[in-house]
Design a protein around this motif. Structure first.
Motif, short mmCIF file in Angstrom:
data_model
loop_
_atom_site.label_atom_id
_atom_site.label_comp_id
_atom_site.label_asym_id
_atom_site.label_seq_id
_atom_site.Cartn_x
_atom_site.Cartn_y
_atom_site.Cartn_z
N PHE A 73 0.29 3.46 17.27
CA PHE A 73 0.27 3.38 15.81
C PHE A 73 -0.30 2.05 15.36
CE2 PHE A 73 1.70 2.57 11.60
CZ PHE A 73 1.63 3.80 10.97
N THR A 77 -3.47 1.65 13.00
CA THR A 77 -3.37 1.15 11.63
C THR A 77 -4.17 -0.13 11.45
OG1 THR A 77 -1.93 0.75 9.77
CG2 THR A 77 -1.21 -0.13 11.85
N HIS A 81 -7.18 -0.31 8.84
CA HIS A 81 -7.19 -1.21 7.70
C HIS A 81 -8.33 -2.22 7.74
CE1 HIS A 81 -3.16 0.26 6.56
NE2 HIS A 81 -3.57 -0.09 5.35
N LEU A 84 -11.39 -0.32 6.87
CA LEU A 84 -11.27 0.11 5.48
C LEU A 84 -11.63 -0.99 4.50
CD1 LEU A 84 -9.24 2.36 3.77
CD2 LEU A 84 -8.03 0.24 3.56
N PHE A 128 -3.11 9.71 10.53
CA PHE A 128 -2.00 9.70 9.59
C PHE A 128 -1.67 11.12 9.12
CE2 PHE A 128 -3.62 5.28 8.49
CZ PHE A 128 -2.70 4.67 9.32
N ARG A 132 1.89 13.12 9.52
CA ARG A 132 2.59 13.74 8.41
C ARG A 132 2.89 15.20 8.66
NH1 ARG A 132 3.72 10.42 4.97
NH2 ARG A 132 2.44 8.62 4.43
N TRP A 184 -11.44 5.93 -5.59
CA TRP A 184 -10.76 5.08 -4.60
C TRP A 184 -10.36 3.75 -5.24
CZ3 TRP A 184 -11.46 0.47 -1.80
CH2 TRP A 184 -11.03 0.43 -0.48
N HIS A 195 0.13 -0.86 -2.56
CA HIS A 195 0.74 -1.68 -1.50
C HIS A 195 -0.21 -2.81 -1.11
CE1 HIS A 195 -1.45 1.16 1.23
NE2 HIS A 195 -1.59 0.10 1.97
N MET A 196 -1.50 -2.62 -1.37
CA MET A 196 -2.43 -3.71 -1.10
C MET A 196 -2.09 -4.94 -1.95
SD MET A 196 -6.50 -3.60 -1.60
CE MET A 196 -7.31 -4.96 -2.36
N PHE A 199 2.07 -5.81 -0.99
CA PHE A 199 2.45 -6.16 0.38
C PHE A 199 2.69 -7.66 0.54
CE2 PHE A 199 0.94 -7.82 4.43
CZ PHE A 199 1.76 -7.18 5.35
N PRO B 117 7.05 -2.25 7.47
CA PRO B 117 5.92 -3.17 7.29
C PRO B 117 5.81 -3.70 5.86
CG PRO B 117 5.14 -0.92 7.66
CD PRO B 117 6.61 -0.91 7.89
N MET B 118 6.33 -2.93 4.89
CA MET B 118 6.23 -3.36 3.50
C MET B 118 7.36 -4.31 3.12
SD MET B 118 3.65 -2.08 2.22
CE MET B 118 2.50 -1.08 3.11
C1 HEM Z 1 -4.84 -6.07 2.23
C2 HEM Z 1 -4.45 -5.05 2.11
C3 HEM Z 1 -3.55 -4.04 2.80
C4 HEM Z 1 -2.48 -4.21 3.61
C5 HEM Z 1 -1.87 -5.51 4.08
C6 HEM Z 1 -2.01 -2.91 3.96
C7 HEM Z 1 -0.90 -2.66 4.75
C8 HEM Z 1 -0.44 -1.41 5.02
C9 HEM Z 1 0.74 -1.17 5.75
C10 HEM Z 1 1.62 -2.23 6.31
C11 HEM Z 1 0.90 0.17 5.82
C12 HEM Z 1 2.10 0.86 6.41
C13 HEM Z 1 1.86 1.74 7.51
C14 HEM Z 1 0.93 1.21 8.48
O1 HEM Z 1 1.18 0.13 9.03
O2 HEM Z 1 -0.11 1.87 8.63
C15 HEM Z 1 -0.20 0.78 5.17
C16 HEM Z 1 -0.43 2.13 5.07
C17 HEM Z 1 -1.51 2.68 4.44
N1 HEM Z 1 -2.53 2.00 3.84
FE1 HEM Z 1 -2.68 0.02 3.62
N2 HEM Z 1 -2.81 -1.98 3.37
C18 HEM Z 1 -3.77 -2.65 2.66
C19 HEM Z 1 -4.80 -2.09 1.94
C20 HEM Z 1 -5.03 -0.75 1.85
C21 HEM Z 1 -6.06 -0.17 1.05
C22 HEM Z 1 -7.03 -0.96 0.20
C23 HEM Z 1 -5.98 1.16 1.24
C24 HEM Z 1 -6.79 2.23 0.63
C25 HEM Z 1 -7.34 2.20 -0.46
C26 HEM Z 1 -4.92 1.43 2.17
C27 HEM Z 1 -4.54 2.66 2.62
C28 HEM Z 1 -3.41 2.92 3.34
C29 HEM Z 1 -2.93 4.23 3.64
C30 HEM Z 1 -3.61 5.53 3.26
C31 HEM Z 1 -1.74 4.07 4.32
C32 HEM Z 1 -0.76 5.15 4.74
C33 HEM Z 1 -0.92 5.75 6.01
C34 HEM Z 1 0.00 6.93 6.08
O3 HEM Z 1 -0.25 7.93 5.39
O4 HEM Z 1 0.98 6.84 6.81
N3 HEM Z 1 -4.34 0.22 2.52
N4 HEM Z 1 -1.00 -0.23 4.66
#
Ligand code: HEM
Ligand code: HEM
Ligand code: SF4
Ligand code: SF4
Lengths: 219, 439, 141
Positions: A73, A77, A81, A84, A128, A132, A184, A195-196, A199, B117-118
């Protein structure tokens, strides 16, 4: 024929960026105000050292217990990210558009590399999605909205990839790509993608509550 | 493990819910959310990405063979999400279930924060649910009774003032047989240390007061205990969500220390009390830090030993394991200090895995054991992993500086027939320290 | 892409020169079909398709210097044209100063006009099609 393209590239792009930046500022400022009113101790307890300690432990792969327990995982991830965030910012095609419109440009990824990174993002979304659908702990807390989010996230990468390779109707995919890219961006402040924004703030507080108040790790 | 299929009866929940109407529920919920639902609530709910990564943290989830209804986020899904989504329009039946989940299926141990993580604090969210249920009058009966005791007597066990003083004098008498000069100084103004304990000590475990007195006396500590209210540092109101009462209790406790003009408060070996005094109650009262310094017994003993105030006469001749109390490890980072003391007094320590600040909760904490006998089997089924952890150490003695851990682990030991027993740090120190003045 | 080692640079330079030596005679008699500027070295995208004669007929361009412009001291010299020169003689691949970088010069030259006229390709893939630009070859003859 220029009409639709010009519309999605012009006015709609403005709308998307205004929603993204304005919306993000709105969310951050209103949350700041709410916290000032209802959770003042958040400001009292948060310290720079523990905020950074927490953030670093969670943005460095395998920096915390859960990411060590789930290596697959974690790899997915992080790859997801990093790609992304890097692809839209450092994609040559995007930078050329910035350059044309605003005379600004910066280092870009080789197209071939960006192409693979786009696929990594799509694969990450696939992973992901698979979680789910099959993993009970994720399935139980998944609702329609979570699939929509995944679709929103994957769409610009799928359509961008198709446009780049010019398979099956280039202009169609390109316009769809730009549209999905705009969705997006606009979705980030107003959905769980926020969360971006939150976080780092969340971690800064909880990291300080654990570190500065209770003298213990949060990772 | 198979969950008991029959519904558990609890008058607090059943009768409380029977009195509810949808209108009242909606009004109360929205009142609580408007007044108390701040940025943390909003951010935690909005940014949770529903990834389920917190699941592996929770002993309930692991002990139920990864049943997702017991995962941390699963509990939020079954309680807070519908409440927020429907803006408070939920049924009495829903409130009853939500109260049951928040009060008996989460120990507020905060282990899941290490996994999310959050940085979502699920314990905070579960407390929010309890708070709402409290305001609706739907709280498990036993813990509500304890909360009533707090309101009526300012202690947890309906101990009256004369009974309290009497208990102390009784223990003083007993201890003087061993150390003739020993005193339990009551109301000594200007002492260095105020020693406070939880209500159950005078009620059921007076021996612990005796032991503490011996340690204080031999270490030459200038100490005192309050003769009137404020001696009980425990707090069930923090757990039921009755924060107004929690505030009164904490204020009373601090004011006792201020009245006695002590330099610091030393709290007995209890985890939840420490949480309420050091971390939660002070905040409710608007104090960033406690107005009088407070330390937990584990830290106090560590300091006495480090400074040579108490000395090891003999080693406790057994290999032991340590049950880390959540509220002083994730609550204060005292795990190494506990080990310092245990290693000084015991032959050896076999650690459970995981341990220290990554420990599993005893499943009694967070007020769950205080929900009483109806819910006991939830704790047993909800902590099979702890039984496995304990069994894997192969030792006979578990040391834990926490009343809740003692209650919870003892039940687990009996239920899973582990043949182990528990000790406090004070038990070991009392047994094995040098006692110069003893006869 | 822009960051390449010197060795690679020289290597590619030699390769391109050899290719050019072999290919140019073959194409010299034909109309130009792609704007394959050697100055780019290894390219990210296929060279832009451009059928010179056909384009100019369609676009009704008579004067060479509509495209083959010449600038002196930042001013366009009206009566001069630059078809004897390569674009890269003035427009460097990397530095933009004092002229536009080469890629931007091409993009601006083509797209600028296309946007103004509301006709002609303006997206990446229309000018840089993948695979053999067969259709353009054919229409070019
Ligand atoms: C700096 C920015 C970001 C941080 C630190 C961050 C961090 C995280 C963390 C910690 C998770 C929790 C699960 C995991 O570890 O995968 C997560 C999930 C996720 N993030 Fe981000 N994220 C960021 C930006 C983004 C952006 C910009 C997008 C999309 C536009 C995105 C899309 C997602 C998605 C879709 C998941 C969920 C995965 C699932 O369905 O389980 N993230 N992110
Ligand atoms: C305002 C919005 C956007 C515009 C105008 C835009 C424009 C473009 C253009 C012109 C291309 C090149 C297509 C080609 O090669 O022919 C492209 C490719 C691409 N874009 Fe965007 N884009 C936008 C937003 C986004 C966003 C938000 C993302 C990602 C989140 C994104 C990801 C990509 C990807 C992954 C590719 C293809 C890369 C590859 O597979 O090689 N774009 N975009
Ligand atoms: S019992 Fe502990 S790990 Fe489980 S949900 Fe509650 S706080 Fe989290
Ligand atoms: S780990 Fe955190 S973000 Fe993921 S489901 Fe649990 S609480 Fe939500």
């Amino acid at each position: 024929m220029h009409g639709l393209y010009n519309f999605v590239r012009g006015p709609l792009a403005w709308v998307a960026f205004i929603l993204f930046i304005g919306g993000s500022l709105y969310r951050l400022i209103s949350m700041y105000k709410l916290a000032r009113k209802k959770d003042v101790f958040v400001f009292e307890y948060t310290t720079l050292y523990f905020a950074l300690r927490s953030i670093l432990h969670w943005i460095i792969p395998f920096g915390n217990i859960n990411s060590r327990n789930r290596p697959i995982f974690t790899i997915v991830t992080f790859a997801f990210h990093i790609c992304l965030l890097a692809v839209p910012i450092f994609l040559l095609a995007h930078i050329i558009l910035w350059d044309e419109s605003f005379n600004i440009n910066w280092w870009s990824l080789p197209d071939g590399v960006a192409d693979i990174m786009a696929l990594i993002v799509v694969a990450g979304c696939g992973y992901f999605l698979w979680r789910r659908l099959t993993q009970p702990e994720a399935k139980f807390v998944t609702s329609a909205g979570d699939y929509v989010i995944l679709a929103i996230v994957a769409a610009p990468f799928i359509t961008g990839f198709l446009a780049y390779h010019q398979w099956l109707g280039y202009k169609f995919w390109l316009i769809l790509h730009i549209l999905s890219g705009e969705i997006w961006l606009a979705a980030i402040p107003f959905t769980r993608l926020s969360h971006m924004l939150f976080f780092p703030l969340n971690r800064a507080y909880i990291g300080s509550e654990f570190g500065a108040v209770r003298h213990v790790r949060d990772y | 493990m198979a969950e008991p299929a029959k519904r558990i009866e609890d008058a607090g929940l059943d009768e409380g819910a029977a009195k509810l109407t949808p209108e009242k529920i909606e009004k109360v919920i929205n009142g609580v959310l408007a007044a108390e639902g701040g940025a943390r609530l909003k951010v935690y709910v909005d940014t949770c990405v529903h990834c389920g990564l917190c699941s592996d943290a929770c002993h309930y989830y692991l002990s139920h063979d990864k049943d997702p209804t017991y995962s941390p986020v699963g509990k939020v899904k079954q309680t807070l999400w519908p409440i927020l989504k429907n803006k408070g329009r939920v049924s009495p039946e829903f409130i009853k279930k939500a109260s049951e989940i928040a009060s008996t299926e989460c120990n507020l141990c905060r282990r899941c924060v290490h996994y999310c993580p959050m940085g979502v604090d699920i314990a905070y969210l579960m407390v929010m649910v309890r708070r709402i249920c409290h305001r609706l009058g739907v709280t498990p009966l036993y813990i509500q009774d304890t909360a009533h005791s707090h309101s009526a007597t300012m202690n947890q066990m309906w101990v009256k003032e004369d009974e309290w003083i009497d208990s102390l004098q009784w223990q003083e008498d007993e201890a003087r047989d061993e150390i003739p000069t020993l005193r339990i100084p009551l109301e000594k103004e200007g002492a260095d240390v105020m020693y406070s304990i939880i209500g159950p000590e005078p009620k059921f475990r007076a021996q612990l007061i005796y032991q503490a007195a011996v340690i204080m006396d031999l270490a030459g500590v200038d100490w005192t205990m309050p003769a009137s209210t404020g001696w009980d540092n425990s707090d069930m109101c923090m757990f039921t969500g009755e924060f107004e009462m929690m505030g009164r209790l904490k204020r009373d406790h601090f004011e006792a220390a201020q009245r006695l003009k002590v330099k610091k408060i030393v709290m007995g070996e209890c985890g939840h009390a420490y949480r309420s005094v050091y971390d939660v109650g002070n905040r409710w009262l608007g104090w960033k830090w406690p107005p009088v310094p407070v330390i937990h017994a584990a830290q106090f003993f560590y300091e006495l030993l480090r400074d040579g105030k108490i000395k090891v006469a003999k080693k406790f001749d057994e290999v032991v394991t340590i049950q880390d109390p959540c509220n002083i490890v994730r609550g204060m980072g005292l795990h190494e200090k506990v080990r310092y003391v245990v290693k000084a007094f015991c032959k050896d320590v076999v650690e459970m895995e995981p341990n220290r600040d990554h420990n599993f909760c005893c499943c009694a904490g967070g007020g769950v054991i205080n929900c009483g006998p109806p819910w006991k089997m939830k704790r047993m089924h909800g902590n099979r992993v702890k039984a496995e952890q304990l069994a894997a150490t192969g030792v006979k003695t578990v040391i834990s500086p926490c009343h809740n851990c003692h209650g919870g682990i003892e039940d687990i030991i009996h239920h899973y027939k582990l043949g182990m027993h528990l000790k406090f740090l004070g038990d070991i120190i009392y047994d094995c320290m040098e006692k110069p003045g003893a006869v | 892409m822009r960051k390449r080692t010197l060795a690679l640079n020289i290597g590619m330079g030699i390769l391109v020169s050899i290719l050019a030596f072999v290919l140019i005679p073959a194409y010299s008699q034909e109309d130009i079909v792609t704007l394959e500027d050697d100055a780019f070295g290894d390219r990210q995208r296929p060279a832009a398709v451009f059928a010179h004669e056909e384009h100019n007929e369609k676009a009704e361009i008579e004067e060479c210097n509509v495209c083959h412009h010449l600038y002196q001291h930042g001013e366009k010299v009206e009566d001069e044209s630059s078809e004897s020169m390569g674009c890269a003689d003035c427009h460097n691949v990397k530095e933009g100063y004092p002229t536009m970088p080469l890629m931007k010069a091409y993009h601006d030259m083509c797209q600028g006009c296309h946007k103004e006229k509301g006709e002609g390709p303006i997206t990446c893939g229309e000018c840089h099609p993948r695979g053999e630009p067969v259709a353009s070859h054919e229409t070019a003859h």
